[in-house]
Design a protein around this motif. Structure first.
Motif, PDB file in Angstrom:
ATOM      1  N   PHE A 160       0.861  -1.123  -0.045  1.00 56.53           N
ATOM      2  CA  PHE A 160      -0.052  -0.014   0.013  1.00 56.53           C
ATOM      3  C   PHE A 160       0.930   1.024   0.059  1.00 56.53           C
ATOM      4  O   PHE A 160       2.000   1.282   0.678  1.00 56.53           O
ATOM      5  N   PRO A 161       0.552   2.327  -0.865  1.00 57.91           N
ATOM      6  CA  PRO A 161       1.541   3.433  -0.793  1.00 57.91           C
ATOM      7  C   PRO A 161       1.449   4.113   0.265  1.00 57.91           C
ATOM      8  O   PRO A 161       0.486   4.079   1.200  1.00 57.91           O
ATOM      9  N   GLY A 162       2.479   4.990   0.736  1.00 56.92           N
ATOM     10  CA  GLY A 162       2.692   5.840   1.685  1.00 56.92           C
ATOM     11  C   GLY A 162       4.037   5.582   2.756  1.00 56.92           C
ATOM     12  O   GLY A 162       4.656   4.769   2.343  1.00 56.92           O
ATOM     13  N   GLU A 163       4.016   6.170   3.659  1.00 54.33           N
ATOM     14  CA  GLU A 163       5.032   6.176   4.550  1.00 54.33           C
ATOM     15  C   GLU A 163       4.671   6.171   6.083  1.00 54.33           C
ATOM     16  O   GLU A 163       3.355   6.481   6.419  1.00 54.33           O
ATOM     17  N   ALA A 164       5.190   5.458   6.881  1.00 59.36           N
ATOM     18  CA  ALA A 164       4.996   5.251   8.331  1.00 59.36           C
ATOM     19  C   ALA A 164       6.161   5.884   9.063  1.00 59.36           C
ATOM     20  O   ALA A 164       7.241   5.732   8.876  1.00 59.36           O
ATOM     21  N   GLY A 165       5.616   6.861  10.113  1.00 61.24           N
ATOM     22  CA  GLY A 165       6.861   7.835  10.675  1.00 61.24           C
ATOM     23  C   GLY A 165       6.644   7.789  12.271  1.00 61.24           C
ATOM     24  O   GLY A 165       7.020   8.134  12.985  1.00 61.24           O
ATOM     25  N   GLY A 166       5.717   6.656  12.783  1.00 62.78           N
ATOM     26  CA  GLY A 166       5.330   6.573  14.257  1.00 62.78           C
ATOM     27  C   GLY A 166       6.261   5.595  14.908  1.00 62.78           C
ATOM     28  O   GLY A 166       7.330   5.003  14.230  1.00 62.78           O
ATOM     29  N   LEU A 167       6.198   5.469  16.086  1.00 59.22           N
ATOM     30  CA  LEU A 167       6.850   4.325  16.822  1.00 59.22           C
ATOM     31  C   LEU A 167       5.932   3.330  16.961  1.00 59.22           C
ATOM     32  O   LEU A 167       4.686   3.251  16.695  1.00 59.22           O
ATOM     33  N   ALA A 168       6.609   2.141  17.442  1.00 57.76           N
ATOM     34  CA  ALA A 168       5.727   0.939  17.425  1.00 57.76           C
ATOM     35  C   ALA A 168       4.713   0.956  18.671  1.00 57.76           C
ATOM     36  O   ALA A 168       4.824   1.826  19.332  1.00 57.76           O
ATOM     37  N   SER A 169       3.621   0.206  18.530  1.00 54.45           N
ATOM     38  CA  SER A 169       2.697   0.335  19.533  1.00 54.45           C
ATOM     39  C   SER A 169       3.077  -0.014  20.889  1.00 54.45           C
ATOM     40  O   SER A 169       4.075  -0.893  21.164  1.00 54.45           O
ATOM     41  N   SER A 170       2.773   0.640  21.974  1.00 56.25           N
ATOM     42  CA  SER A 170       2.914   0.061  23.335  1.00 56.25           C
ATOM     43  C   SER A 170       2.127  -1.246  23.601  1.00 56.25           C
ATOM     44  O   SER A 170       0.866  -1.393  22.806  1.00 56.25           O
ATOM     45  N   VAL A 171       2.565  -2.331  24.151  1.00 59.82           N
ATOM     46  CA  VAL A 171       1.832  -3.564  24.392  1.00 59.82           C
ATOM     47  C   VAL A 171       1.488  -3.594  25.843  1.00 59.82           C
ATOM     48  O   VAL A 171       2.529  -3.491  26.685  1.00 59.82           O
ATOM     49  N   VAL A 172       0.327  -3.843  26.306  1.00 56.19           N
ATOM     50  CA  VAL A 172       0.253  -4.355  27.514  1.00 56.19           C
ATOM     51  C   VAL A 172      -0.619  -5.769  27.663  1.00 56.19           C
ATOM     52  O   VAL A 172      -1.313  -6.097  26.933  1.00 56.19           O
ATOM     53  N   ASP A 173      -0.420  -6.371  28.691  1.00 53.22           N
ATOM     54  CA  ASP A 173      -1.082  -7.699  28.986  1.00 53.22           C
ATOM     55  C   ASP A 173      -2.165  -7.508  30.090  1.00 53.22           C
ATOM     56  O   ASP A 173      -1.622  -7.244  31.134  1.00 53.22           O
ATOM     57  N   LEU A 174      -3.203  -7.407  29.818  1.00 55.52           N
ATOM     58  CA  LEU A 174      -4.254  -7.018  30.749  1.00 55.52           C
ATOM     59  C   LEU A 174      -4.465  -8.028  31.861  1.00 55.52           C
ATOM     60  O   LEU A 174      -4.977  -7.978  32.878  1.00 55.52           O
ATOM     61  N   LEU A 180       4.260  -4.772  28.696  1.00 54.58           N
ATOM     62  CA  LEU A 180       5.101  -5.581  27.896  1.00 54.58           C
ATOM     63  C   LEU A 180       6.286  -4.828  27.126  1.00 54.58           C
ATOM     64  O   LEU A 180       7.392  -5.188  26.843  1.00 54.58           O
ATOM     65  N   ARG A 181       5.708  -3.837  26.435  1.00 50.93           N
ATOM     66  CA  ARG A 181       6.821  -2.899  25.709  1.00 50.93           C
ATOM     67  C   ARG A 181       6.049  -1.399  25.683  1.00 50.93           C
ATOM     68  O   ARG A 181       5.051  -1.328  25.182  1.00 50.93           O
ATOM     69  N   GLU A 182       7.000  -0.519  25.917  1.00 53.87           N
ATOM     70  CA  GLU A 182       6.596   0.790  25.818  1.00 53.87           C
ATOM     71  C   GLU A 182       7.043   1.365  24.400  1.00 53.87           C
ATOM     72  O   GLU A 182       8.116   1.084  24.154  1.00 53.87           O
ATOM     73  N   GLY A 183       5.977   1.674  23.981  1.00 57.55           N
ATOM     74  CA  GLY A 183       6.347   2.306  22.558  1.00 57.55           C
ATOM     75  C   GLY A 183       5.484   3.718  22.440  1.00 57.55           C
ATOM     76  O   GLY A 183       6.127   4.658  23.044  1.00 57.55           O
ATOM     77  N   ALA A 184       4.530   3.518  21.385  1.00 58.42           N
ATOM     78  CA  ALA A 184       4.056   4.992  21.205  1.00 58.42           C
ATOM     79  C   ALA A 184       3.351   5.667  22.432  1.00 58.42           C
ATOM     80  O   ALA A 184       3.281   7.013  22.341  1.00 58.42           O
ATOM     81  N   ILE A 185       2.811   4.959  23.524  1.00 56.56           N
ATOM     82  CA  ILE A 185       2.166   5.365  24.643  1.00 56.56           C
ATOM     83  C   ILE A 185       3.137   5.293  25.678  1.00 56.56           C
ATOM     84  O   ILE A 185       3.579   4.062  26.040  1.00 56.56           O
ATOM     85  N   PRO A 186       3.567   6.338  26.719  1.00 61.68           N
ATOM     86  CA  PRO A 186       4.423   6.019  27.598  1.00 61.68           C
ATOM     87  C   PRO A 186       3.847   5.304  28.653  1.00 61.68           C
ATOM     88  O   PRO A 186       2.709   4.956  29.156  1.00 61.68           O
ATOM     89  N   LYS A 187       4.648   4.326  29.332  1.00 59.31           N
ATOM     90  CA  LYS A 187       4.180   3.440  30.478  1.00 59.31           C
ATOM     91  C   LYS A 187       3.532   4.081  31.605  1.00 59.31           C
ATOM     92  O   LYS A 187       2.469   3.474  32.065  1.00 59.31           O
ATOM     93  N   GLU A 188       3.852   5.511  31.914  1.00 64.66           N
ATOM     94  CA  GLU A 188       3.474   6.061  32.852  1.00 64.66           C
ATOM     95  C   GLU A 188       1.933   6.266  32.822  1.00 64.66           C
ATOM     96  O   GLU A 188       1.165   6.436  33.494  1.00 64.66           O
ATOM     97  N   ALA A 189       1.677   6.757  31.432  1.00 62.11           N
ATOM     98  CA  ALA A 189       0.145   7.053  31.118  1.00 62.11           C
ATOM     99  C   ALA A 189      -0.669   5.675  31.219  1.00 62.11           C
ATOM    100  O   ALA A 189      -1.968   5.772  31.324  1.00 62.11           O
ATOM    101  N   LEU A 190      -0.140   4.443  31.160  1.00 63.98           N
ATOM    102  CA  LEU A 190      -0.792   3.407  30.845  1.00 63.98           C
ATOM    103  C   LEU A 190      -1.082   2.623  32.230  1.00 63.98           C
ATOM    104  O   LEU A 190      -2.053   1.967  32.517  1.00 63.98           O
ATOM    105  N   LEU A 191      -0.022   2.712  33.253  1.00 62.29           N
ATOM    106  CA  LEU A 191      -0.134   2.034  34.668  1.00 62.29           C
ATOM    107  C   LEU A 191      -1.501   2.224  35.384  1.00 62.29           C
ATOM    108  O   LEU A 191      -2.154   1.264  35.936  1.00 62.29           O
TER     109      LEU A 191
END
Length: 197
Positions: A160-174, A180-191
């Motif tokens: 698909f045409p285009g560019e991606a410019g962001g960080l990988a997603s953050s991953v949480v195990d509910l 599990l991984r801090e990415g686009a959303i800071p850990k402090e915002a998720l906790l």
């Protein structure tokens, strides 16, 4: 935005329905998508990446309704809804117990769900049933692809045409209340969302 990409959406949806892989510039990084139900196509994702098959694939969903069809939330439902209300659509993958998730997506029956903040990608997902298996497009252990030109170096069926410019997603195990991984959303915002309200 969706109107501009009608032809590309048709081609990408056809490639997925016919068992192909689609490279897509998501709101985070370039991803590679396959239909979740298509075992052979999902195995190809692992081959393209050189990724060990015990590592689960995530599932991108078009909307909350599609996410809830794939999740077996039980007592986690309240916490899940608070979390996704705060951060979806966007760069957050939430791992929850899955409902009839095939073993080529995850060995333990869990599922990592994300609604991308990308209108055109959500439209593509709607055209193939509301969701698709996905992961970042890169050789395992290497940085994710950023451009369509880089994506063409991989054995996928449609780029698909285009560019991606962001960080990988953050991953949480509910299930365990862990980031599990801090990415686009800071850990402090998720906790705060991972603790009992």
């Amino acid at each position: 935005m969706v109107e501009v990409y009608q032809r590309e959406l048709e081609e990408a949806a056809r490639a997925l329905r016919e068992g192909g892989l689609v490279a897509f510039p998501t709101d985070t990084v370039f991803g590679v998508l396959a239909r979740l139900e298509d075992e052979a196509a999902c195995h190809r994702i692992y081959e393209v990446k050189g990724r060990p098959e015990e590592k689960p694939l995530q599932v991108l969903v078009a909307d909350l309704e599609s996410a809830l069809k794939l999740a077996q939330l039980g007592p986690l439902e309240g916490r899940f809804l608070r979390l996704v209300e705060a951060f979806w659509p966007g760069g957050l993958t939430v791992v929850v117990p899955g409902r009839d998730i095939p073993p080529w997506i995850s060995k333990d029956g869990s599922v990592g769900l994300r609604i991308p903040a990308h209108e055109v990608l959500r439209e593509l997902l709607r055209r193939v049933g509301g969701y698709a298996a996905a992961t970042s497009l890169n050789r395992s252990g290497e940085p994710p692809v950023r451009t369509a030109e880089e994506a063409r170096a991989f054995a996928v069926d449609y780029v698909f045409p285009g560019e991606a410019g962001g960080l990988a997603s953050s991953v949480v195990d509910l299930r365990r209340g862990e980031v599990l991984r801090e990415g686009a959303i800071p850990k402090e915002a998720l906790l705060p969302y991972l603790r009992d309200a």
